[in-house]
Scaffold this motif. Structure first.
Motif, PDB file in Angstrom:
ATOM      1  N   ARG A 108      -9.933   4.226  -1.064  1.00 58.09           N
ATOM      2  CA  ARG A 108      -9.166   3.266  -2.120  1.00 58.09           C
ATOM      3  C   ARG A 108      -9.816   3.712  -3.429  1.00 58.09           C
ATOM      4  O   ARG A 108     -10.664   4.409  -3.611  1.00 58.09           O
ATOM      5  CB  ARG A 108     -10.057   1.894  -2.106  1.00 58.09           C
ATOM      6  N   THR A 163       0.977  -1.219   0.112  1.00 57.81           N
ATOM      7  CA  THR A 163       0.161   0.015   0.151  1.00 57.81           C
ATOM      8  C   THR A 163       0.994   1.367  -0.151  1.00 57.81           C
ATOM      9  O   THR A 163       2.113   1.327   0.655  1.00 57.81           O
ATOM     10  CB  THR A 163      -1.037  -0.161   1.129  1.00 57.81           C
ATOM     11  N   GLN A 209     -12.025   3.908   5.123  1.00 60.60           N
ATOM     12  CA  GLN A 209     -10.656   3.567   4.244  1.00 60.60           C
ATOM     13  C   GLN A 209     -11.125   4.281   2.875  1.00 60.60           C
ATOM     14  O   GLN A 209     -11.992   4.268   2.331  1.00 60.60           O
ATOM     15  CB  GLN A 209     -10.736   2.309   4.086  1.00 60.60           C
ATOM     16  N   HIS A 268      -3.876   0.378  -6.669  1.00 58.13           N
ATOM     17  CA  HIS A 268      -3.258   1.324  -6.026  1.00 58.13           C
ATOM     18  C   HIS A 268      -3.331   2.623  -6.939  1.00 58.13           C
ATOM     19  O   HIS A 268      -2.443   3.207  -6.622  1.00 58.13           O
ATOM     20  CB  HIS A 268      -2.136   0.898  -5.470  1.00 58.13           C
ATOM     21  N   VAL A 282     -10.317   8.029  -6.627  1.00 59.71           N
ATOM     22  CA  VAL A 282     -10.270   7.436  -5.171  1.00 59.71           C
ATOM     23  C   VAL A 282     -11.700   7.833  -4.526  1.00 59.71           C
ATOM     24  O   VAL A 282     -12.211   8.960  -4.686  1.00 59.71           O
ATOM     25  CB  VAL A 282      -9.136   7.926  -4.237  1.00 59.71           C
ATOM     26  N   SER A 310      -1.723   8.656   4.168  1.00 54.56           N
ATOM     27  CA  SER A 310      -2.244   7.808   2.987  1.00 54.56           C
ATOM     28  C   SER A 310      -2.160   8.774   1.770  1.00 54.56           C
ATOM     29  O   SER A 310      -3.072   9.544   1.771  1.00 54.56           O
ATOM     30  CB  SER A 310      -3.809   7.130   3.285  1.00 54.56           C
TER      31      SER A 310
END
Length: 303
Positions: A224, A194, A222, A231, A238, A205
């Motif tokens: 993603r 990650t 979260q 990724h 996102v 992040s």
């Protein structure tokens, strides 16, 4: 015993007069040569309160001078030096008059023998520890000279000169085909790989940074990528948990599928809180998934 049935004391009038002046029982008994118990009976019969504790304290020979010095703001030590009164006596007078403690002026620090050299090294950008090692001085003295001359420390200077979080994010991304972005910076050491970003002593992040750049708010849950690139950290790709669930619910409705069930799951979890849609748009309970994961982890720990 009430005032109607008790027999008045022979000196009751004098006792009441001294009680009215604020005398305590011992002082009245000593003045009139009567017992303290008799004075107590007179107080009780007439419903009079006991004398305040201050009536037991005899005035100090320099009482007026102590009070004057307290009002002028002198410290207890200075009043003791001038009057000879004990610090406990002075503190009692200060407390009775509700005078706050005097502020003792802090004496000015003596100049350090090598203050000029330390100041030059500080202005050159050296840290406290490095200057202390180089000049053989105490780092506390270096810190004091830095503080007195308002010179920011090394960490504060580096923090002010460091690029912003978004600038660091841009330095570690690379655009690929289709408008996606690949992370070129650090990654987690586990098998997931990650993307992670180290900034001013903390880990962030990159996907969450990209989400905030696009929406202007902190993500929930979260973050993603919802695209096909693993990724991907492009801001347009996102989503956080509420956004991800909203997109999947819309896709489910476009396919003509009914809305996910409401109420509670078989294990009693509230689906309004724990109801989710997976990538294949199938509904599931996050609470049940969480409980199963915890049970497996506990089983591995105990085995």
């Amino acid at each position: 015993m009430t005032t109607e049935t008790r027999r008045p004391h022979a000196q009751e009038a004098q006792i009441l007069e001294l009680i009215g002046k604020g005398w305590n029982n011992a002082a009245i008994a000593e003045r009139l040569y009567c017992g303290k118990q008799a004075v107590r009976e007179v107080r009780r019969a007439h419903g009079l309160p006991q004398a305040p504790r201050s009536s037991w304290r005899k005035p100090h020979p320099k009482e007026r001078e102590i009070h004057q010095l307290l009002e002028e703001g002198h410290t207890d030590a200075e009043i003791h030096r001038r009057t000879g009164a004990q610090p406990v006596t002075i503190a009692a007078r200060r407390h009775a008059r509700k005078i706050p403690p005097a502020l003792v002026p802090r004496p000015a620090a003596r100049p350090h023998p090598r203050e000029a050299e330390i100041l030059t090294a500080l202005q050159a950008g050296g840290s406290n520890n490095a200057i202390a090692r180089e000049l053989g001085v105490d780092k506390v003295a270096v810190a004091r000279i830095r503080r007195d001359n308002c010179i920011p420390n090394t960490f504060e200077r580096k923090r002010a000169e460091a690029p912003s979080l978004e600038e660091r994010w841009r330095q570690n991304v690379r655009e690929v085909d289709g408008g996606h972005m690949e992370w070129t910076g650090h990654r987690a050491t586990n098998s997931s790989g990650t993307p992670v970003l180290r900034f001013l002593g903390s880990w962030y992040s990159p996907a969450a940074i990209a989400f905030k750049m696009r929406t202007g708010r902190d993500p929930q849950g979260q973050v993603r990528a919802e695209c096909d690139v693993h990724h991907c950290v492009a801001p347009a790709c996102v989503e956080d948990e509420p956004g991800r669930q909203g997109i999947r619910l819309t896709l489910r409705r476009l396919q003509g599928l009914p809305d996910p069930p409401t109420g509670t799951c078989p294990d009693g979890h509230d689906l309004a809180v724990d109801g989710r849609l997976d990538a294949r748009l199938h509904p599931y309970c996050e609470g049940c998934k969480r409980d199963t994961s915890r049970a497996k982890k506990q089983a591995r720990t105990t085995s």
